[in-house]
Scaffold this motif. Structure first.
Motif, PDB file in Angstrom:
ATOM      1  N   ARG A  61     -31.348  42.566  88.987  1.00  0.00           N
ATOM      2  CA  ARG A  61     -30.019  42.016  89.228  1.00  0.00           C
ATOM      3  C   ARG A  61     -29.792  40.877  88.244  1.00  0.00           C
ATOM      4  O   ARG A  61     -30.733  40.164  87.877  1.00  0.00           O
ATOM      5  N   VAL A  62     -28.548  40.670  87.849  1.00  0.00           N
ATOM      6  CA  VAL A  62     -28.235  39.583  86.922  1.00  0.00           C
ATOM      7  C   VAL A  62     -27.746  38.384  87.726  1.00  0.00           C
ATOM      8  O   VAL A  62     -26.851  38.512  88.564  1.00  0.00           O
ATOM      9  N   LEU A  65     -24.188  32.930  85.271  1.00  0.00           N
ATOM     10  CA  LEU A  65     -24.028  31.497  85.015  1.00  0.00           C
ATOM     11  C   LEU A  65     -22.738  31.029  85.696  1.00  0.00           C
ATOM     12  O   LEU A  65     -21.647  31.504  85.391  1.00  0.00           O
ATOM     13  N   ASP A  68     -22.256  25.248  83.750  1.00  0.00           N
ATOM     14  CA  ASP A  68     -22.945  24.863  82.516  1.00  0.00           C
ATOM     15  C   ASP A  68     -22.405  23.497  82.132  1.00  0.00           C
ATOM     16  O   ASP A  68     -21.216  23.357  81.844  1.00  0.00           O
ATOM     17  N   LEU A  70     -22.505  21.873  79.624  1.00  0.00           N
ATOM     18  CA  LEU A  70     -21.903  21.822  78.296  1.00  0.00           C
ATOM     19  C   LEU A  70     -20.405  22.112  78.361  1.00  0.00           C
ATOM     20  O   LEU A  70     -19.624  21.656  77.536  1.00  0.00           O
ATOM     21  N   VAL A  71     -20.019  22.893  79.360  1.00  0.00           N
ATOM     22  CA  VAL A  71     -18.626  23.312  79.485  1.00  0.00           C
ATOM     23  C   VAL A  71     -17.942  22.613  80.660  1.00  0.00           C
ATOM     24  O   VAL A  71     -16.802  22.163  80.553  1.00  0.00           O
ATOM     25  N   ARG A  84     -29.156  19.373  79.853  1.00  0.00           N
ATOM     26  CA  ARG A  84     -28.298  20.533  80.075  1.00  0.00           C
ATOM     27  C   ARG A  84     -28.548  21.037  81.487  1.00  0.00           C
ATOM     28  O   ARG A  84     -29.669  21.401  81.835  1.00  0.00           O
ATOM     29  N   PRO A 145     -32.416  31.590  72.277  1.00  0.00           N
ATOM     30  CA  PRO A 145     -31.955  32.291  73.468  1.00  0.00           C
ATOM     31  C   PRO A 145     -33.066  32.377  74.505  1.00  0.00           C
ATOM     32  O   PRO A 145     -34.228  32.594  74.151  1.00  0.00           O
ATOM     33  N   VAL A 158     -32.711  38.485  86.868  1.00  0.00           N
ATOM     34  CA  VAL A 158     -32.778  37.872  85.537  1.00  0.00           C
ATOM     35  C   VAL A 158     -31.520  37.041  85.335  1.00  0.00           C
ATOM     36  O   VAL A 158     -30.408  37.513  85.584  1.00  0.00           O
ATOM     37  N   THR A 159     -31.701  35.805  84.891  1.00  0.00           N
ATOM     38  CA  THR A 159     -30.529  34.960  84.630  1.00  0.00           C
ATOM     39  C   THR A 159     -29.851  35.426  83.342  1.00  0.00           C
ATOM     40  O   THR A 159     -30.492  35.998  82.459  1.00  0.00           O
ATOM     41  N   GLU A 160     -28.567  35.169  83.258  1.00  0.00           N
ATOM     42  CA  GLU A 160     -27.827  35.544  82.054  1.00  0.00           C
ATOM     43  C   GLU A 160     -28.446  34.890  80.830  1.00  0.00           C
ATOM     44  O   GLU A 160     -28.790  33.702  80.860  1.00  0.00           O
ATOM     45  N   TRP A 161     -28.509  35.644  79.755  1.00  0.00           N
ATOM     46  CA  TRP A 161     -29.051  35.092  78.511  1.00  0.00           C
ATOM     47  C   TRP A 161     -28.168  33.956  78.019  1.00  0.00           C
ATOM     48  O   TRP A 161     -26.954  34.046  78.019  1.00  0.00           O
ATOM     49  N   LEU A 162     -28.837  32.914  77.600  1.00  0.00           N
ATOM     50  CA  LEU A 162     -28.159  31.712  77.136  1.00  0.00           C
ATOM     51  C   LEU A 162     -28.904  31.156  75.946  1.00  0.00           C
ATOM     52  O   LEU A 162     -30.077  31.411  75.764  1.00  0.00           O
ATOM     53  N   ARG A 163     -28.203  30.340  75.211  1.00  0.00           N
ATOM     54  CA  ARG A 163     -28.838  29.614  74.134  1.00  0.00           C
ATOM     55  C   ARG A 163     -29.131  28.214  74.659  1.00  0.00           C
ATOM     56  O   ARG A 163     -28.242  27.561  75.180  1.00  0.00           O
TER      57      ARG A 163
ATOM     58  N   GLN B  59     -28.249  43.158  78.541  1.00  0.00           N
ATOM     59  CA  GLN B  59     -28.451  42.834  79.939  1.00  0.00           C
ATOM     60  C   GLN B  59     -27.295  43.332  80.815  1.00  0.00           C
ATOM     61  O   GLN B  59     -27.498  43.776  81.932  1.00  0.00           O
ATOM     62  N   ARG B  87     -19.359  22.315  70.710  1.00  0.00           N
ATOM     63  CA  ARG B  87     -19.160  21.276  71.708  1.00  0.00           C
ATOM     64  C   ARG B  87     -20.410  20.444  71.921  1.00  0.00           C
ATOM     65  O   ARG B  87     -20.352  19.233  72.042  1.00  0.00           O
TER      66      ARG B  87
END
Lengths: 164, 191
Positions: A61-62, A65, A68, A70-71, A84, A145, A158-163, B59, B87
């Motif tokens: 399962r995903v 996010l 964040d 940052l946003v 972060r 990533p 699995v968490t969403e892929w992020l940088r 994914q 940002r």
């Protein structure tokens, strides 16, 4: 108007080829050729995208996010390099993660034990230590990533892929 | 890439067809690369964004609501990740200088090689001049043209997702930006 804006409408936009014989398609094609020579997609990046197919996992399962910093965060005055803060959600499970230059900290909610790995790409996985309350930590900050793969009982999340 | 084709490839890739995934990567990675380059990230950041986008696409493969719009999904994901970098960052650097063209070595007579070399040098000069003038366009034109010049060319829907510009204004803006570039080239006496 600054040079950063789009240029003004010169009234000649209606047709591909204006009265002065300007051929926009030809110039765009020349740019395409120039980009292929001067700014091509690096071969190793093409290969990485090819290899990413193994990350396609229908069993997992995903965890999306949902926050964040940052946003979504309001900047705090005087804080130079804030951590972060990330929140992922998969059904009733919440994963809170904090990434700093020193590493990674996190918490599963509701508290529960799990096996957790940090993924760094199609081939890289590193286990994290998790306590009985679902708190986890790593003194290696993720570079590039990353995603977390959690195994709780029968579930794989699995968490969403992020940088980072 | 044609949308019906993209939709069918996504479906096949979901069903386990590795060749379909390869075709998607080949057809759409130039678009992702163009979006990344349009945002002028440092090479390191740009490479990470590119990877993040593809990892996330893999994914989400079986969960993408409109498989035929996978190109737009990739373009807007790339845009969002680029904006996050900008940002979060003081690490923003200009892109590297264009690299020197590779020499092509073939079996030719010395005379022919010399003529070819001169032709190639002319061509290389012409390409570099075009690129230089392109790079010096205003940010918005440079961004738009960098995305448009992906190969295969993106659809306007994908360009819209990549840059957050309304589909209907892309055609006129493209025309103006290319015209401005032409004017710069003419001013330099380029052919």
């Amino acid at each position: 108007m600054s040079d950063d804006d789009f240029p003004p409408d010169d009234g000649l936009d209606a047709t591909a080829e204006g009265a002065d014989g300007f051929d926009a398609d030809l110039l765009e094609q020349e740019l395409r050729g120039a980009a292929a020579v001067l700014d091509p997609l690096p071969a190793e990046l093409l290969q990485l995208a090819m290899d990413a197919y193994v990350l396609h996992d229908l069993e997992a399962r995903v965890a999306e996010l949902t926050f964040d910093s940052l946003v979504d965060a309001i900047p705090v005055r005087g804080v130079e390099d804030p951590p972060r803060m990330l929140t992922f959600q998969a059904g009733a499970l919440t994963v809170d993660v904090e990434v700093t230059g020193d590493g990674l900290l996190g918490q599963l909610l509701p508290p529960q034990t799990a096996r957790i790995e940090v993924l760094g790409g199609p081939a890289a996985a590193r286990p994290l230590t998790v306590d009985g309350m679902g708190r986890f930590a790593s003194d290696t900050p993720p570079t590039g990533p990353f995603a977390l793969r959690l195994r709780t009982g029968r579930d794989v999340i699995v968490t969403e892929w992020l940088r980072a | 890439m044609d949308r019906a084709e993209v939709g069918a490839l996504v479906q096949s890739a979901v069903d386990g067809d590795a060749a379909a995934w390869k075709a998607l990567v080949e057809g759409l990675s130039p678009l992702v690369w163009s979006v990344v380059r349009a945002h002028r990230l440092s090479d390191a950041d740009g490479h990470e964004v590119y990877q993040t986008v593809w990892f996330r696409f893999a994914q989400h493969l079986g969960r993408i609501r409109e498989p035929d719009k996978a190109g737009s999904w990739l373009a807007s994901t790339a845009r969002n990740e680029c904006l996050k970098v900008i940002r979060g960052l003081t690490r923003l650097l200009p892109t590297d200088d264009p690299q020197v063209l590779d020499r092509i070595s073939e079996d030719r007579t010395p005379e022919q090689s010399l003529i070819d070399a001169e032709d190639q040098a002319d061509e290389a000069r012409r390409i570099r001049m075009l690129w230089q003038e392109f790079e010096e366009l205003g940010d918005r034109c440079r961004q738009l043209l960098r995305v448009l010049m992906a190969s295969p060319p993106p659809s306007y829907v994908e360009v819209s997702a990549a840059l957050g510009i309304a589909v209907g204004s892309i055609g006129p803006l493209r025309q103006r930006c290319l015209r401005r570039l032409r004017a710069r080239l003419d001013a330099r006496g380029a052919v």
